[in-house]
Design a protein around this motif. Sequence first.
Motif, PDB file in Angstrom:
ATOM      1  N   ARG A  33     -22.309  43.731  12.645  1.00 18.36           N
ATOM      2  CA  ARG A  33     -22.823  44.757  14.118  1.00 18.36           C
ATOM      3  C   ARG A  33     -22.318  45.950  14.124  1.00 18.36           C
ATOM      4  N   LEU A  34     -23.701  46.685  13.558  1.00 18.67           N
ATOM      5  CA  LEU A  34     -23.563  48.380  13.547  1.00 18.67           C
ATOM      6  C   LEU A  34     -23.580  48.872  15.389  1.00 18.67           C
ATOM      7  N   GLN A  35     -22.406  49.926  15.580  1.00 16.14           N
ATOM      8  CA  GLN A  35     -22.705  49.954  17.127  1.00 16.14           C
ATOM      9  C   GLN A  35     -22.631  51.712  16.463  1.00 16.14           C
ATOM     10  N   LEU A  36     -23.770  52.456  17.478  1.00 12.66           N
ATOM     11  CA  LEU A  36     -24.455  53.608  16.876  1.00 12.66           C
ATOM     12  C   LEU A  36     -24.201  54.550  17.970  1.00 12.66           C
ATOM     13  N   ASN A  37     -23.796  55.671  17.154  1.00 15.99           N
ATOM     14  CA  ASN A  37     -23.692  56.940  17.968  1.00 15.99           C
ATOM     15  C   ASN A  37     -24.900  58.039  17.927  1.00 15.99           C
ATOM     16  N   GLU A  38     -25.136  58.790  18.662  1.00 12.79           N
ATOM     17  CA  GLU A  38     -26.444  59.896  18.260  1.00 12.79           C
ATOM     18  C   GLU A  38     -25.425  61.310  19.038  1.00 12.79           C
ATOM     19  N   ASP A  39     -25.616  62.592  18.482  1.00 16.32           N
ATOM     20  CA  ASP A  39     -23.990  63.455  19.732  1.00 16.32           C
ATOM     21  C   ASP A  39     -24.537  63.661  20.307  1.00 16.32           C
ATOM     22  N   THR A  40     -26.147  63.959  20.902  1.00 15.12           N
ATOM     23  CA  THR A  40     -26.118  64.439  21.809  1.00 15.12           C
ATOM     24  C   THR A  40     -26.555  63.753  22.872  1.00 15.12           C
ATOM     25  N   LEU A  41     -25.676  61.705  22.841  1.00 12.64           N
ATOM     26  CA  LEU A  41     -26.597  61.566  23.914  1.00 12.64           C
ATOM     27  C   LEU A  41     -25.370  61.258  25.194  1.00 12.64           C
ATOM     28  N   TRP A  42     -25.246  62.208  25.730  1.00 14.26           N
ATOM     29  CA  TRP A  42     -24.514  62.394  26.915  1.00 14.26           C
ATOM     30  C   TRP A  42     -24.406  62.141  28.183  1.00 14.26           C
ATOM     31  N   ALA A  43     -23.882  61.395  29.153  1.00 11.49           N
ATOM     32  CA  ALA A  43     -25.215  61.381  30.293  1.00 11.49           C
ATOM     33  C   ALA A  43     -24.921  62.599  30.787  1.00 11.49           C
ATOM     34  N   GLY A  44     -25.775  62.582  32.370  1.00  8.60           N
ATOM     35  CA  GLY A  44     -26.486  63.675  33.240  1.00  8.60           C
ATOM     36  C   GLY A  44     -27.374  64.707  32.433  1.00  8.60           C
ATOM     37  N   GLY A  45     -27.422  65.915  33.001  1.00  4.89           N
ATOM     38  CA  GLY A  45     -28.203  67.381  33.019  1.00  4.89           C
ATOM     39  C   GLY A  45     -27.935  68.230  32.940  1.00  4.89           C
ATOM     40  N   PRO A  46     -28.376  69.363  32.453  1.00  2.40           N
ATOM     41  CA  PRO A  46     -27.870  70.589  32.563  1.00  2.40           C
ATOM     42  C   PRO A  46     -27.726  70.159  34.313  1.00  2.40           C
ATOM     43  N   TYR A  47     -26.108  71.388  34.832  1.00  2.00           N
ATOM     44  CA  TYR A  47     -25.889  71.220  35.619  1.00  2.00           C
ATOM     45  C   TYR A  47     -24.466  71.965  35.922  1.00  2.00           C
ATOM     46  N   ARG A  48     -24.173  72.546  37.320  1.00  4.42           N
ATOM     47  CA  ARG A  48     -22.907  73.622  37.292  1.00  4.42           C
ATOM     48  C   ARG A  48     -22.219  73.306  38.514  1.00  4.42           C
ATOM     49  N   PHE A  49     -21.282  72.734  38.340  1.00  7.40           N
ATOM     50  CA  PHE A  49     -20.266  72.541  40.356  1.00  7.40           C
ATOM     51  C   PHE A  49     -18.926  73.436  40.054  1.00  7.40           C
ATOM     52  N   ASP A  50     -19.397  74.718  40.125  1.00  6.48           N
ATOM     53  CA  ASP A  50     -18.575  76.259  40.319  1.00  6.48           C
ATOM     54  C   ASP A  50     -18.358  75.799  41.089  1.00  6.48           C
ATOM     55  N   ASN A  51     -17.014  75.843  42.103  1.00  4.86           N
ATOM     56  CA  ASN A  51     -16.730  75.511  43.609  1.00  4.86           C
ATOM     57  C   ASN A  51     -16.742  77.461  43.964  1.00  4.86           C
ATOM     58  N   PRO A  52     -17.812  76.603  44.929  1.00  8.00           N
ATOM     59  CA  PRO A  52     -18.212  78.114  45.800  1.00  8.00           C
ATOM     60  C   PRO A  52     -16.847  79.358  46.614  1.00  8.00           C
ATOM     61  N   ASN A  53     -16.118  78.739  46.909  1.00  6.64           N
ATOM     62  CA  ASN A  53     -15.183  78.810  47.164  1.00  6.64           C
ATOM     63  C   ASN A  53     -13.974  80.114  46.509  1.00  6.64           C
ATOM     64  N   PHE A  54     -14.258  79.448  45.226  1.00  2.85           N
ATOM     65  CA  PHE A  54     -13.677  80.290  44.103  1.00  2.85           C
ATOM     66  C   PHE A  54     -12.567  81.899  44.203  1.00  2.85           C
ATOM     67  N   LYS A  55     -13.987  82.495  44.375  1.00  2.00           N
ATOM     68  CA  LYS A  55     -13.764  84.126  44.179  1.00  2.00           C
ATOM     69  C   LYS A  55     -12.885  84.379  45.990  1.00  2.00           C
ATOM     70  N   ASP A  56     -13.451  84.000  46.563  1.00  2.00           N
ATOM     71  CA  ASP A  56     -12.500  84.687  48.015  1.00  2.00           C
ATOM     72  C   ASP A  56     -11.137  84.224  48.045  1.00  2.00           C
ATOM     73  N   ALA A  57     -10.901  82.593  47.576  1.00  2.00           N
ATOM     74  CA  ALA A  57      -9.675  82.048  47.016  1.00  2.00           C
ATOM     75  C   ALA A  57      -8.515  82.351  46.297  1.00  2.00           C
ATOM     76  N   LEU A  58      -9.491  83.297  45.503  1.00  2.00           N
ATOM     77  CA  LEU A  58      -8.006  83.738  44.605  1.00  2.00           C
ATOM     78  C   LEU A  58      -7.338  84.574  45.270  1.00  2.00           C
ATOM     79  N   PRO A  59      -7.375  85.601  45.259  1.00  2.00           N
ATOM     80  CA  PRO A  59      -6.405  86.849  46.230  1.00  2.00           C
ATOM     81  C   PRO A  59      -4.892  86.258  46.776  1.00  2.00           C
ATOM     82  N   ARG A  60      -5.467  84.987  47.520  1.00  8.44           N
ATOM     83  CA  ARG A  60      -4.660  83.960  48.293  1.00  8.44           C
ATOM     84  C   ARG A  60      -3.592  83.483  47.468  1.00  8.44           C
ATOM     85  N   VAL A  61      -4.283  82.577  46.334  1.00  9.40           N
ATOM     86  CA  VAL A  61      -3.422  81.746  45.247  1.00  9.40           C
ATOM     87  C   VAL A  61      -3.002  82.619  44.529  1.00  9.40           C
TER      88      VAL A  61
END
Length: 832
Positions: A74-102
């Motif tokens: 058995r040879l178990q294989l890996n390739e260094d760019t075989l990750w899940a998904g694709g280009p994305y951004r999950f940034d929280n849209p409320n960040f800048k407004d909430a930052l001073p309150r935090v």
Amino acid sequence: MKRINLTRRRVLATLGLAAAYPGLAGATVVARGDGPRERLALWYERPARQWVEALPVGNGRLGAMVYGRPLQERLQLNEDTLWAGGPYRFDNPNFKDALPRVRALLDAGKYREATALTGESLIAQPPTQMPFGAAGDLLLDFHGIAGAQGYRRALDLDTAIATTRFASGAARHVREVFASAPDGVIVLHLRASGGLLDLDVGYRHPREVEYGLMKRDGSRAPQDGPADTGAAWDMTEPLLEAQRPASLSVRADGARALLVEGRNADHAGVAGALRYAVRIVALGGAGTAGGKVDVADGRLRVRRAREVTLLVGAATSFVNFRDIGGDPVQAVRTRTESAANKTYARLRADHVAAHRALFGRLSLRLGRTEADAGGAAPTDARIAAVPQAGDADLATLAALYLQYGRYLLLSSSRPGSQPANLQGIWNEGPNPPWGGKYTININTEMNYWPAEAANVAECVEPLVAMVEELAVTGAAVARDSYGARGWVAHHNTDLWRAAAPIDGPNWGMWPCGGAWLCKTLWDHYEYAPTDAFLARIYPVLKGAALFFADVLVEDPRGRGLVTSPSLSPENEHHPGVAVCAGPAMDRQIVRDLFGWTLAAHAALRDPDAAFRTEIEAKRARLAPDRIGAQGQLQEWLEDWDAQAPEQHHRHVSHLYAVYPSAQINVRDTPDLVRAAQVSLNARGDMSTGWATAWRLALWARMGDGERAYGILRGLLGPVRTYPNMFDAHPPFQIDGNFGGAAGILEMLVQSWGGEIRLLPALPRAWPDGAVHGVRARGGVELDLDWAGGRATRLALRGAPGQTVNVRIGARLAAVRLDAAGRARLGGAALAD
């Protein structure tokens, strides 16, 4: 411990293995008189049953785990760019407004409220990133094998070749596997002397797996307890063809090749955007030795061959973190066909030469002779016997562990590849622990701790490239979330260079991940100072410094400038609460970052005087390190250490200033060193694998060789090292291997504060030895021999006329290199 004879060593090895791994209780440990090339080898007397027994090969871009099973390899294989998904951004849209309150809630001491608001409005939505994947398995089913006598499998670190040997009837089988960097493929060579090879090669798609040590009944073994290991010679696994996803294609690609095409996984609402391909080509031997090769029923078939070579190529459509338009099929065809133009002998010779050109730079001997006496027992037996092992056996295992760390880094991080992730490049399924990502609040940085001193600095290039890419994605997060200049990354990133905080407020709300990565870049410069590399990294340093220039805030109690919000990585200061302002680690990292940036500004003559003035002023106003009521180095700005819920927490983040930094050191800040020792004593010596390695390096940096040696024994034993010498977090994380390798070198040679320190933390167990090819800051390479606990020979190599400051015990000697950039010292010149 006193020296033990070979008979007692064999008994201890067998008893220790039986105690740690009951499944091997009936195994026999046989002493062997192997040649010198076996000194740097992991070897075993049984095939691998589970993943943490298999042996890794890799060329930076491709990886494989070799099980060494006679009836079905058995040879178990890996390739260094075989990750899940694709280009994305999950940034929280409320960040800048909430930052001073935090920040206001933190200033008011309302930590729970600040934590809740952070989770709602600052952490990414969803709070995750993409995981690393796997490229499936090759299963080689052999026909006509009726047993496996004289079985042995090994991984030779000197050649980077995994070999399996056994006899079946009159046939003697030798199988060699390596991952060629020059040719970009994995190579398997199968030979049957006195017999013939009949085999089918099938492909099994990536599938979710259980990680860690497992019992034979399939249940999970206790994390810190024993498990059954080793496989029967005739162990096989199913190909699972009926479970293949509809997106997977396995077909002939010419008369002698099998082509696999598939897609990467979806994750967290992000569709899999990558295509991947695996191509397996079979080449027969000369004349009639190669037998017949064809493809039938989705399998590559070889019949009546005396020898055969399989070439394995793998690729994805990934081009960079924004471009997924590559052609993986063309890539694997090009690489495998190019390699097919070479004989096996040429493929092997080119691979070995390329590997040795890097791996052969450093040698280590811990003991009086070169012979690895401990190698008389299989590697899994040696690991299992560590708790009872004598100093001589432990010394040879420690030397092997260091060289294995160098091997793993060379195999998982090469120019042009992705950096080594949480598992290097070796991962069994699409569901790795912690996503197999780049955890940049310690783990990714630790992966590269040994790179410079251990003389494999080329391995750092993929990390430099990743940081340059993070500076792009992190600039968007700095601008959109913080309203700041420059760039930022938090505690994790992935193939797509995500930079927003993830996981939750008590883990992800840490803005110093990118800044800490900059230390690896600065180390690379300090070990090989060139204006060209400094000019390359200066925009990254400057951008990181600009971010903190904008986001540092005044501590309301007048103690200086601090980060807010942040945390001391993953450690709660009150039950359920980690979010805070100005933890010690942040202040230490930012102080370093500002210092590096100012040094680069001066060296490159940056005309931006306003920037220099701003960074100098803000660096001077960073809140200093503090000593708490227990005499400890405070982890937080407040003296919370004694009340923190986890008194033995794995992270020791506030000791960054001791190691890997040198802000706190035995020469310049003895009071703070004593405070760091108080903190480290409170944390304890043993922790997770990587955290144990960090403790090893810390005690070595502080000059306590006996404490470091005791921790090293724990790291090398079966609780923290798997049978294949992978680090056990548990489950497997590769950072402990790299941190342990760095810690071993730190015991022998250190370079910080403008000087090289010889044998700064040498334990009594290693009175004699030699380390050749170690690199030091300032572009220096050295060879060091010692006997009776004292240096006996030192050779330095560097720039012609360079002055090198060498500390020998309490004495500091200024050594000037000759016109050839050389100096040799011995005898009285090395007396302290």
